[in-house]
Design an enzyme around this catalytic site. Sequence first.
Site, mmCIF file in Angstrom:
data_model
loop_
_atom_site.group_PDB
_atom_site.id
_atom_site.type_symbol
_atom_site.label_atom_id
_atom_site.label_comp_id
_atom_site.label_asym_id
_atom_site.label_seq_id
_atom_site.Cartn_x
_atom_site.Cartn_y
_atom_site.Cartn_z
ATOM 1 N N LYS A 9 0.833 -1.257 -0.151
ATOM 2 C CA LYS A 9 0.029 -0.015 0.022
ATOM 3 C C LYS A 9 0.999 1.194 0.018
ATOM 4 O O LYS A 9 2.168 1.129 0.089
ATOM 5 C CB LYS A 9 -1.125 0.057 1.094
ATOM 6 C CG LYS A 9 -2.073 -1.235 1.189
ATOM 7 C CD LYS A 9 -2.686 -1.222 2.573
ATOM 8 C CE LYS A 9 -3.953 -2.758 2.428
ATOM 9 N NZ LYS A 9 -4.613 -2.588 3.493
ATOM 10 N N TYR A 49 -11.974 -3.168 -3.182
ATOM 11 C CA TYR A 49 -12.621 -3.402 -1.603
ATOM 12 C C TYR A 49 -14.149 -3.270 -1.672
ATOM 13 O O TYR A 49 -14.872 -3.043 -0.712
ATOM 14 C CB TYR A 49 -11.878 -2.477 -0.815
ATOM 15 C CG TYR A 49 -10.774 -2.663 -0.441
ATOM 16 C CD1 TYR A 49 -10.488 -3.769 0.322
ATOM 17 C CD2 TYR A 49 -9.577 -1.833 -0.553
ATOM 18 C CE1 TYR A 49 -9.139 -4.254 0.999
ATOM 19 C CE2 TYR A 49 -8.152 -1.975 -0.039
ATOM 20 C CZ TYR A 49 -8.074 -3.017 0.609
ATOM 21 O OH TYR A 49 -6.829 -3.404 0.892
ATOM 22 N N PHE A 57 -15.525 2.951 7.495
ATOM 23 C CA PHE A 57 -13.973 3.223 6.970
ATOM 24 C C PHE A 57 -13.761 3.207 5.562
ATOM 25 O O PHE A 57 -12.688 3.630 4.957
ATOM 26 C CB PHE A 57 -13.003 2.532 7.837
ATOM 27 C CG PHE A 57 -13.159 1.159 7.592
ATOM 28 C CD1 PHE A 57 -12.482 0.552 6.549
ATOM 29 C CD2 PHE A 57 -13.794 0.318 8.708
ATOM 30 C CE1 PHE A 57 -12.658 -0.948 6.187
ATOM 31 C CE2 PHE A 57 -13.708 -1.143 8.462
ATOM 32 C CZ PHE A 57 -13.264 -1.860 7.311
ATOM 33 N N ARG A 85 -1.318 -14.603 4.060
ATOM 34 C CA ARG A 85 -1.993 -13.979 5.327
ATOM 35 C C ARG A 85 -1.508 -14.014 6.792
ATOM 36 O O ARG A 85 -1.325 -13.133 7.497
ATOM 37 C CB ARG A 85 -3.337 -14.639 5.411
ATOM 38 C CG ARG A 85 -4.316 -14.201 4.051
ATOM 39 C CD ARG A 85 -5.039 -13.177 4.023
ATOM 40 N NE ARG A 85 -6.142 -13.130 4.951
ATOM 41 C CZ ARG A 85 -6.955 -11.921 4.944
ATOM 42 N NH1 ARG A 85 -6.475 -10.610 4.126
ATOM 43 N NH2 ARG A 85 -7.865 -11.658 5.885
ATOM 44 N N THR A 91 -5.278 -7.741 10.683
ATOM 45 C CA THR A 91 -5.465 -6.515 10.049
ATOM 46 C C THR A 91 -5.078 -5.307 11.060
ATOM 47 O O THR A 91 -4.625 -4.412 10.455
ATOM 48 C CB THR A 91 -6.935 -6.404 9.994
ATOM 49 O OG1 THR A 91 -7.475 -7.518 9.198
ATOM 50 C CG2 THR A 91 -7.692 -5.225 9.196
ATOM 51 N N ARG A 102 2.955 -6.629 9.161
ATOM 52 C CA ARG A 102 2.212 -5.626 10.033
ATOM 53 C C ARG A 102 2.637 -5.803 11.492
ATOM 54 O O ARG A 102 2.657 -4.466 11.926
ATOM 55 C CB ARG A 102 0.689 -5.980 9.911
ATOM 56 C CG ARG A 102 0.077 -5.534 8.293
ATOM 57 C CD ARG A 102 -1.333 -6.014 8.457
ATOM 58 N NE ARG A 102 -2.066 -5.912 7.080
ATOM 59 C CZ ARG A 102 -3.128 -6.379 6.737
ATOM 60 N NH1 ARG A 102 -3.596 -7.309 7.434
ATOM 61 N NH2 ARG A 102 -3.739 -6.311 5.597
ATOM 62 N N ASN A 112 -1.817 0.068 7.310
ATOM 63 C CA ASN A 112 -1.354 -1.394 7.431
ATOM 64 C C ASN A 112 -0.562 -2.187 6.614
ATOM 65 O O ASN A 112 -0.203 -3.199 6.318
ATOM 66 C CB ASN A 112 -2.399 -2.416 7.941
ATOM 67 C CG ASN A 112 -3.326 -2.705 7.148
ATOM 68 O OD1 ASN A 112 -3.356 -2.184 5.883
ATOM 69 N ND2 ASN A 112 -4.192 -3.607 7.287
ATOM 70 N N HIS A 115 -1.540 -5.551 1.541
ATOM 71 C CA HIS A 115 -2.696 -6.212 1.197
ATOM 72 C C HIS A 115 -2.630 -7.549 0.769
ATOM 73 O O HIS A 115 -1.434 -7.865 -0.042
ATOM 74 C CB HIS A 115 -3.578 -5.617 -0.121
ATOM 75 C CG HIS A 115 -4.745 -6.523 -0.567
ATOM 76 N ND1 HIS A 115 -6.104 -7.144 0.300
ATOM 77 C CD2 HIS A 115 -4.637 -7.331 -1.491
ATOM 78 C CE1 HIS A 115 -6.554 -7.727 -0.685
ATOM 79 N NE2 HIS A 115 -5.629 -8.109 -1.795
ATOM 80 N N GLU A 126 -9.042 -10.434 -7.829
ATOM 81 C CA GLU A 126 -8.180 -9.233 -7.853
ATOM 82 C C GLU A 126 -7.130 -9.199 -8.841
ATOM 83 O O GLU A 126 -6.759 -8.149 -9.310
ATOM 84 C CB GLU A 126 -7.337 -9.244 -6.482
ATOM 85 C CG GLU A 126 -8.712 -8.986 -5.159
ATOM 86 C CD GLU A 126 -8.140 -9.331 -3.790
ATOM 87 O OE1 GLU A 126 -7.026 -9.968 -3.735
ATOM 88 O OE2 GLU A 126 -8.958 -9.233 -2.955
HETATM 89 P P1 GTP Z 1 -6.702 -6.480 3.296
HETATM 90 O O1 GTP Z 1 -5.496 -7.360 2.856
HETATM 91 O O2 GTP Z 1 -6.100 -5.018 2.938
HETATM 92 O O3 GTP Z 1 -7.922 -6.804 2.523
HETATM 93 O O4 GTP Z 1 -6.777 -6.368 4.758
HETATM 94 P P2 GTP Z 1 -7.384 -7.601 5.667
HETATM 95 O O5 GTP Z 1 -8.061 -8.660 4.921
HETATM 96 O O6 GTP Z 1 -6.698 -7.904 6.717
HETATM 97 O O7 GTP Z 1 -8.770 -6.892 6.311
HETATM 98 P P3 GTP Z 1 -10.132 -6.453 5.355
HETATM 99 O O8 GTP Z 1 -10.241 -6.801 4.355
HETATM 100 O O9 GTP Z 1 -11.189 -6.590 6.494
HETATM 101 O O10 GTP Z 1 -9.861 -4.768 5.368
HETATM 102 C C1 GTP Z 1 -9.368 -4.147 4.391
HETATM 103 C C2 GTP Z 1 -8.819 -2.874 4.649
HETATM 104 O O11 GTP Z 1 -9.420 -2.052 5.298
HETATM 105 C C3 GTP Z 1 -7.590 -3.313 5.881
HETATM 106 O O12 GTP Z 1 -6.441 -3.986 5.482
HETATM 107 C C4 GTP Z 1 -7.274 -2.125 6.477
HETATM 108 O O13 GTP Z 1 -6.419 -1.155 5.775
HETATM 109 C C5 GTP Z 1 -8.743 -1.271 6.377
HETATM 110 N N1 GTP Z 1 -9.732 -1.466 7.528
HETATM 111 C C6 GTP Z 1 -9.964 -2.523 7.994
HETATM 112 N N2 GTP Z 1 -10.509 -2.406 9.283
HETATM 113 C C7 GTP Z 1 -10.410 -0.988 9.540
HETATM 114 C C8 GTP Z 1 -10.820 -0.130 10.581
HETATM 115 O O14 GTP Z 1 -11.544 -0.424 11.508
HETATM 116 N N3 GTP Z 1 -10.270 1.237 10.365
HETATM 117 C C9 GTP Z 1 -9.803 1.575 9.381
HETATM 118 N N4 GTP Z 1 -9.284 2.917 9.331
HETATM 119 N N5 GTP Z 1 -9.229 0.636 8.321
HETATM 120 C C10 GTP Z 1 -9.789 -0.575 8.401
HETATM 121 MG MG MG Z 2 -9.138 -8.392 3.042
#
Ligand code: GTP
Ligand code: MG
Length: 149
Positions: A9, A49, A57, A85, A91, A102, A112, A115, A126
């Site tokens: 990112k 997303y 968010f 992962r 996350t 992370r 973070n 992705h 994707e």
């Molecule tokens: P990705 O690999 O980026 O998809 O992350 P993930 O699979 O660990 O988490 P998820 O798909 O649920 O969320 C996608 C992204 O949204 C996260 O990586 C974060 O950057 C963002 N995100 C998720 N939860 C929050 C939150 O509570 N607050 C904020 N600001 N961002 C969030």
């Molecule tokens: Mg995700």
Amino acid sequence: VERSYIMIKPDGVQRGLVGEIITRFEQKGFSLKGLKLFQAPKELAEEHYTELQEKPFYPELVKYIVSGPVVGMVWEGPGVIASARKLIGATNPLNAEPGTIRGDFGIQSGRNVIHGSDSPENGEREIALWFKEGELVEWTRTIKPWIIE
Ligand code: GTP
Ligand code: MG
């Protein structure tokens, strides 16, 4: 073979973590099949997303992803989706174990660093979203027999 879409990112790129992150995936043993630096268009970030569009968010998330260049990658190998992962960590970086990307490099979910696809179906979705057919390279790491029996 399983493939994952991995994206460093904008914060990861700005902080100079590109080499470190690629090294971790290479050393784990996965194969790099596509790699590019680009500025994500807003529409693609939204589509990427799309499952999260009802989350509070979501607007901030899209802004974050388009806030600077990202590095998109396709990594291939047995179990790469789940393994990536694990390499990436939880996350929320404060909950991510030390030793994960992370866990080692972040503090907030909204910054973070990286992705990783969460299922083989989303991985393929994707990859099709971010890469054109001709941008992926078919090749075999010569070291492969020392990694995969
Ligand atoms: P990705 O690999 O980026 O998809 O992350 P993930 O699979 O660990 O988490 P998820 O798909 O649920 O969320 C996608 C992204 O949204 C996260 O990586 C974060 O950057 C963002 N995100 C998720 N939860 C929050 C939150 O509570 N607050 C904020 N600001 N961002 C969030
Ligand atoms: Mg995700």
